[in-house]
Design an enzyme around this catalytic site. Sequence first.
Site, PDB file in Angstrom:
ATOM      1  N   LYS A  18      18.031 -18.822 -25.231  1.00  0.00           N
ATOM      2  CA  LYS A  18      17.846 -18.611 -23.786  1.00  0.00           C
ATOM      3  C   LYS A  18      19.031 -17.834 -23.221  1.00  0.00           C
ATOM      4  O   LYS A  18      20.068 -17.709 -23.889  1.00  0.00           O
ATOM      5  CB  LYS A  18      17.726 -19.967 -23.093  1.00  0.00           C
ATOM      6  CG  LYS A  18      18.922 -20.882 -23.328  1.00  0.00           C
ATOM      7  CD  LYS A  18      18.643 -22.297 -22.892  1.00  0.00           C
ATOM      8  CE  LYS A  18      19.879 -23.173 -23.084  1.00  0.00           C
ATOM      9  NZ  LYS A  18      19.624 -24.574 -22.780  1.00  0.00           N
ATOM     10  N   TYR A  22      43.232  -5.269  -5.252  1.00  0.00           N
ATOM     11  CA  TYR A  22      42.783  -5.799  -3.964  1.00  0.00           C
ATOM     12  C   TYR A  22      43.736  -6.880  -3.462  1.00  0.00           C
ATOM     13  O   TYR A  22      44.266  -7.677  -4.238  1.00  0.00           O
ATOM     14  CB  TYR A  22      41.402  -6.422  -4.117  1.00  0.00           C
ATOM     15  CG  TYR A  22      40.277  -5.407  -4.148  1.00  0.00           C
ATOM     16  CD1 TYR A  22      40.065  -4.536  -3.076  1.00  0.00           C
ATOM     17  CD2 TYR A  22      39.431  -5.331  -5.239  1.00  0.00           C
ATOM     18  CE1 TYR A  22      39.023  -3.613  -3.109  1.00  0.00           C
ATOM     19  CE2 TYR A  22      38.382  -4.418  -5.290  1.00  0.00           C
ATOM     20  CZ  TYR A  22      38.188  -3.561  -4.212  1.00  0.00           C
ATOM     21  OH  TYR A  22      37.170  -2.652  -4.246  1.00  0.00           O
TER      22      TYR A  22
HETATM   23  C1  LIG Z   1      20.245 -25.268 -23.761  1.00  0.00           C
HETATM   24  C2  LIG Z   1      19.550 -26.350 -24.452  1.00  0.00           C
HETATM   25  C3  LIG Z   1      19.854 -26.635 -25.802  1.00  0.00           C
HETATM   26  C4  LIG Z   1      21.001 -26.004 -26.534  1.00  0.00           C
HETATM   27  O1  LIG Z   1      22.203 -26.545 -26.024  1.00  0.00           O
HETATM   28  P1  LIG Z   1      23.616 -26.346 -26.721  1.00  0.00           P
HETATM   29  O2  LIG Z   1      24.444 -27.435 -26.176  1.00  0.00           O
HETATM   30  O3  LIG Z   1      24.103 -24.995 -26.343  1.00  0.00           O
HETATM   31  O4  LIG Z   1      23.392 -26.474 -28.180  1.00  0.00           O
HETATM   32  C5  LIG Z   1      19.072 -27.568 -26.439  1.00  0.00           C
HETATM   33  N1  LIG Z   1      18.076 -28.220 -25.793  1.00  0.00           N
HETATM   34  C6  LIG Z   1      17.790 -28.001 -24.497  1.00  0.00           C
HETATM   35  C7  LIG Z   1      16.688 -28.761 -23.852  1.00  0.00           C
HETATM   36  C8  LIG Z   1      18.522 -27.074 -23.784  1.00  0.00           C
HETATM   37  O5  LIG Z   1      18.253 -26.876 -22.485  1.00  0.00           O
END
Ligand SMILES: *Cc1c(COP(=O)(O)O)cnc(C)c1O
Length: 371
Positions: free
Chosen positions: A38, A263
């Site tokens: 994701k 800035y």
């Molecule tokens: C983002 C997510 C993961 C992965 O999480 P990490 O801590 O980066 O391994 C796994 N399961 C769900 C439901 C998530 O939202």
Amino acid sequence: MYQKGRAWIEISLSSLKFNVDQLKKILPPECMLMPAVKANAYGHGGKLVSLALQEMGVEHFCVATAEEGIELRNAGILGEILVLGYTHPRQFELLLEYQLTQTVVDCGYAQKLQQHGAEFAVHIGIDTGMHRLGEDWENTDSIQKLWEYSNLKITGVFSHLCTADGRTKEEQEFTRLQIVRFQHVIQELKLAGKSGFTCHLQGSYGILNYPDCCFEYARPGIILYGIFSRHEKRNDIYLRPVLSLRTRVECIKELAPGETAGYGMAYTAEQKRKIAVLSIGYADGIPREIAGKAYVLCKGKKAPVIGRICMDQMLVDVTEIEHIYSDDEVVLIGQSGPEQVRAEDYAVWADTITNEVVSRLGQRLERILVF
Ligand SMILES: *Cc1c(COP(=O)(O)O)cnc(C)c1O
């Protein structure tokens, strides 16, 4: 576009492969990886990383949104793509068209899918105490009734641990409780004769800290990229950072004593200073908070970040670095000579976790595969 022009990310295929192999060593052979790709694979490049993982034999993926799933399908990902988040009923047609597996975020949501009138592949989310998505673990009766919905093809049941990275007794006890609750739900379903679904619970820290609670899939995110959420020394696993972030020097300037830079005149040169303007800024995901704390690497040496981070540029002090010119390469995350900067350093400088640092790396950065 020329490669390696303004600012870019290099993705190391060999490091990604190394991490996949390390995770497979921790997990039992029957447990399959379902990596979280994701948020553009945590900023690493969703298509690039997913296709590379597919080449390495990974067949299951999780994304946050239907759009992310569609992007992967269009790129040629053939296996299961689970949408972990909520998809609005207006987008249900897309789930069907692109053969995405949708999370049932609660029993009410299952009804909406049922009413749409076509068969959806789904994984049932179970809330075991995080109180984010999923049907409450205690409602085993309503969870069992989901199998009566003619339009739900239930291929998975999963939950999420909310404090698996925690080191306190309280956090560890709560994680154990979540595991027991999840196991309870599965047992009830099996007792009621439900079958044909896979189970999954562990994200990165579930894998690292609770290696005994494996199910059919595991969903590693951050550690797959060779990054811990925070600075952490672990003897049980060695991982390699997959990403390096690089930019170039735009200009070199000399500051006389008393002159300011950037800035808000936030930096004042106490003595004569040489500064470099870099072609990367907060619109590329460099946190503004790191100013005054961070350094970049150039020609194997550290150059402190000075002044305020701009939208498209940042300033560094290169007084101590000889022979540095416009167009020279600068490392923000990665290795340069004997020095290394890790995403974990940015998490400290910006007072956050690495997950946020890398997932915010912007669209303007080119992603390049290297060996
Ligand atoms: C983002 C997510 C993961 C992965 O999480 P990490 O801590 O980066 O391994 C796994 N399961 C769900 C439901 C998530 O939202």
